[in-house]
Design an enzyme around this catalytic site. Sequence first.
Site, mmCIF file in Angstrom:
data_model
loop_
_atom_site.group_PDB
_atom_site.id
_atom_site.type_symbol
_atom_site.label_atom_id
_atom_site.label_comp_id
_atom_site.label_asym_id
_atom_site.label_seq_id
_atom_site.Cartn_x
_atom_site.Cartn_y
_atom_site.Cartn_z
ATOM 1 N N ILE A 8 0.824 -0.959 -0.105
ATOM 2 C CA ILE A 8 0.244 0.283 0.255
ATOM 3 C C ILE A 8 0.682 1.121 -0.052
ATOM 4 C CG2 ILE A 8 -1.989 1.432 0.752
ATOM 5 C CD1 ILE A 8 -2.488 -1.505 2.736
ATOM 6 N N GLY A 14 -3.898 9.454 6.939
ATOM 7 C CA GLY A 14 -5.270 9.220 5.653
ATOM 8 C C GLY A 14 -5.655 8.172 5.552
ATOM 9 N N ILE A 15 -6.389 8.107 3.948
ATOM 10 C CA ILE A 15 -7.028 6.650 4.362
ATOM 11 C C ILE A 15 -5.876 5.795 3.958
ATOM 12 C CG2 ILE A 15 -7.923 6.128 1.903
ATOM 13 C CD1 ILE A 15 -9.726 7.793 1.368
ATOM 14 N N GLY A 16 -4.441 6.477 3.300
ATOM 15 C CA GLY A 16 -3.785 4.329 3.346
ATOM 16 C C GLY A 16 -3.175 4.320 4.928
ATOM 17 N N TYR A 147 -5.781 18.478 -10.476
ATOM 18 C CA TYR A 147 -5.860 17.355 -9.805
ATOM 19 C C TYR A 147 -6.628 16.491 -10.479
ATOM 20 C CZ TYR A 147 -7.549 14.347 -5.337
ATOM 21 O OH TYR A 147 -7.506 13.442 -4.610
#
Length: 274
Positions: A8, A14-16, A147
């Site tokens: 990963i 955060g999400i990671g 982005y």
Amino acid sequence: MSTKTVLITGTSSGIGLATAVAAAQSGWHVVATMRDTTKAGALLAAAQAAGVSVDVRALDVTDPASVAACLAGLDRLDALVNNAGAGHVGTLEQVSVEDVRAVMEVNFFGVLHVTKAALPMLRASKGRVLTVTSVGGVIGQPFNEAYCAAKFAVEGFMESLAPVAATTGVTVTVVEPGAVASEFVSNLGGRDTLVAQAGPYAPALHAYIERTTKAFDNAQTSDQAAAAIVAALTTDRPAFRVQTSDAARQFTATKLADLDGSAVLAFTGAWLSR
């Protein structure tokens, strides 16, 4: 059968971070990577609190040598979660092309570097690639031009790669979070300065920031987004496109049902008026 390994990217926060912990709780051997491993403290603390361990390694997704070195240190790989990314706020007239290139390097070419290096190992394991994109990879959003361009590019690349990879037993999925309560908004920084420097775009930018801040106030948590990612990681037949919340599903549905583009532009244009 030995424990499956997932790599990963972008796991310092955060999400990671949440995905690394959740995947470890689901029984995966987690190789949790980040550009600067001195920032691993929050991840290691979260893993310890959850009663799991993760294997932290250095990986700069924009550096092919770093990617190659990280992958060379693995005995096997069953899944890759491309999560590393960086936000950017600005509009074309007021940012440099170099700024846009930098956003593309992290959010698009970084994904390509890691996926390319991982594919031989994933073919051997009949594994899978999950790439965290964004609802911004489906709907272009004001002041997120660079982005969204990067996320659109990732979605197009992966949608094209998916049937090719499938012929060798590798599945490809894109995961589209909506607003997630993480460091994304706080990383924006200097909001008043941004507006003051926006010139003719100042009223629209001010309205956009107000709207977006409120959206993130009601965002899903990183843990909730991670749960959707781990579900896609572990299901027998992962879908190509996965949203992490009902709000994300409703948001992307606007685009996927909008054949002439008018609904999307009416929707996002309304963000820029107060």
